[in-house]
Design an enzyme around this catalytic site. Structure first.
Site, PDB file in Angstrom:
ATOM      1  N   GLY A  14      37.526  39.101  34.339  1.00 55.06           N
ATOM      2  CA  GLY A  14      36.581  40.178  34.075  1.00 55.06           C
ATOM      3  C   GLY A  14      37.255  41.456  33.617  1.00 55.06           C
ATOM      4  N   GLY A  15      38.511  41.342  33.129  1.00 57.73           N
ATOM      5  CA  GLY A  15      39.206  42.499  32.594  1.00 57.73           C
ATOM      6  C   GLY A  15      39.469  43.586  33.615  1.00 57.73           C
ATOM      7  N   SER A  28      42.242  34.779  33.205  1.00 58.80           N
ATOM      8  CA  SER A  28      42.215  36.031  32.462  1.00 58.80           C
ATOM      9  C   SER A  28      42.884  37.135  33.286  1.00 58.80           C
ATOM     10  CB  SER A  28      40.778  36.379  32.077  1.00 58.80           C
ATOM     11  OG  SER A  28      40.748  37.469  31.182  1.00 58.80           O
ATOM     12  N   ASP A  46      42.403  32.075  21.392  1.00 61.51           N
ATOM     13  CA  ASP A  46      42.408  33.248  22.269  1.00 61.51           C
ATOM     14  C   ASP A  46      43.275  34.327  21.625  1.00 61.51           C
ATOM     15  OD1 ASP A  46      42.673  35.138  24.278  1.00 61.51           O
ATOM     16  OD2 ASP A  46      43.315  33.712  25.813  1.00 61.51           O
ATOM     17  N   HIS A  72      39.023  32.387  24.607  1.00 58.05           N
ATOM     18  CA  HIS A  72      39.473  32.932  25.879  1.00 58.05           C
ATOM     19  C   HIS A  72      38.543  32.494  27.012  1.00 58.05           C
ATOM     20  CE1 HIS A  72      41.721  35.766  28.360  1.00 58.05           C
ATOM     21  NE2 HIS A  72      40.580  36.247  28.828  1.00 58.05           N
TER      22      HIS A  72
END
Length: 339
Positions: free
Chosen positions: A99-100, A176, A285, A315
């Site tokens: 979720g960055g 991620s 990605d 991604h």
């Protein structure tokens, strides 16, 4: 699969070619005080299911608090293959969601279902960690939470963990930004591994890990307006998550800076502990060049690295498209069986 590496990076910013508005793409708004408004309707959540709905319910799940003052908690996933649980202890995967660093949760449906798949297909106990998000809590807050979760696991008085998890066969895994978390939690844990006993880490699994840098890589430029992770969105998430004033070559973001010179001691420590590292991704990605470069640098420094890079995809594909997860599951089974 052929991928370019960081020594061919461009200094081009690509800013003139970016067509994606990160606020619109993520459907968030940034407040004047630097906090973020997140539309909870955009990312569905799933409740834990601690009780079997039938004798053949494949995976049970429940939530337990870790640090109430930080509102951190864990969702535990336990394979349930019969009316009475097996006495066999299962490998333990401590998982960090993506979720960055600014979005999502251990309860987000995408990550809940992914952890169900991991628990079911790998016959493993999965502990998915709820950590603090940026920009309200910039890095290293999430790293602090990631490591605190490991200490919580080793002392948790929970019947699922005590009765079914093999604490001597623990793996740190993340997708991620969660892959970035697993990496940095591993850095910290290796330096104080004795304090984690009886928890014994055997390896790290970096799934589409989230790293960056001040210079653009060829894959970032090639996929600047990628649908899954546009470059403008990538920039925005790093801007909100790094410490104020930090550049994208900060160690949190770019462990390969200066050829990964600061990683040598850690690689020696990993090797002495017998840890292995799996880095997995795909060339659809935008971050693939960074993932390949990190794996290459670690391997050149003597780390035991398994590289699993595939053509196509995007991604986080195995999370967003569960029907594409079979090759990853096979890779994970092989990795767990040899560590």
């Amino acid at each position: 699969m052929k991928c370019s590496v960081l020594n061919t990076m461009s200094t081009e910013t690509a800013s003139s070619n970016l067509t994606v508005n990160p606020l619109e793409h993520l459907q968030v708004t940034l407040n004047p005080d630097g906090t973020l408004n997140r539309d909870r309707r955009i990312i569905p959540v799933t409740s834990a299911a601690p009780n079997p709905t039938s004798p053949t319910s494949p995976v049970l799940s429940k939530d337990l608090p870790i640090n109430p003052s930080h509102n951190t908690w864990a969702r535990i996933f336990l394979p349930h293959r019969s009316p009475s649980f097996s006495e066999e202890k299962l490998p333990l995967i401590v998982y960090y969601h993506g979720g960055g660093f600014i979005l999502c949760s251990a309860a987000s449906t995408l990550f809940h279902e992914f952890c169900v798949t991991l628990a079911r297909e790998l016959s493993a106990v999965v502990v998915s960690v709820e950590y603090r998000l940026a920009p309200e809590h910039r890095l290293p807050a999430a790293y602090d939470d990631a490591v605190e979760a490991l200490h919580w696991v080793k002392t948790a008085r929970d019947e699922w963990l005590a009765g079914h998890a093999d604490l001597s066969a623990c793996y740190l895994m993340g997708t991620s930004s969660g892959g970035n978390l697993a990496f940095h939690a591993g850095l910290r844990a290796s330096a104080s591994h004795g304090d984690l006993k009886p928890l014994k880490i055997r390896g790290l699994i970096l799934h589409h890990p989230y790293f960056g840098g001040t210079q653009r890589t060829p894959s970032e430029l090639r996929l600047a307006n990628d649908l899954s992770l546009p470059l403008a969105v990538n920039d925005f998430m790093w801007e909100l998550s790094l410490p104020l004033g930090a550049t994208r070559d900060h160690a949190y973001c770019n462990p390969t800076v200066d050829g990964g010179s600061k990683l040598s001691d850690w690689v020696d420590k990993m090797r002495s502990l017998g840890w292995r590292l799996l880095v997995t991704g795909c060339d659809g990605d935008p971050l693939i060049d960074r993932q390949v470069a990190l794996a290459q640098i670690l391997q050149e420094k003597g780390a035991i690295v398994v590289r699993d890079f595939r053509e196509g995809g995007h991604h986080g594909i195995e999370v967003t498209e569960p029907d594409k997860s079979k090759p990853l599951v096979q890779t994970l089974k092989a990795f767990l069986s040899t560590t």
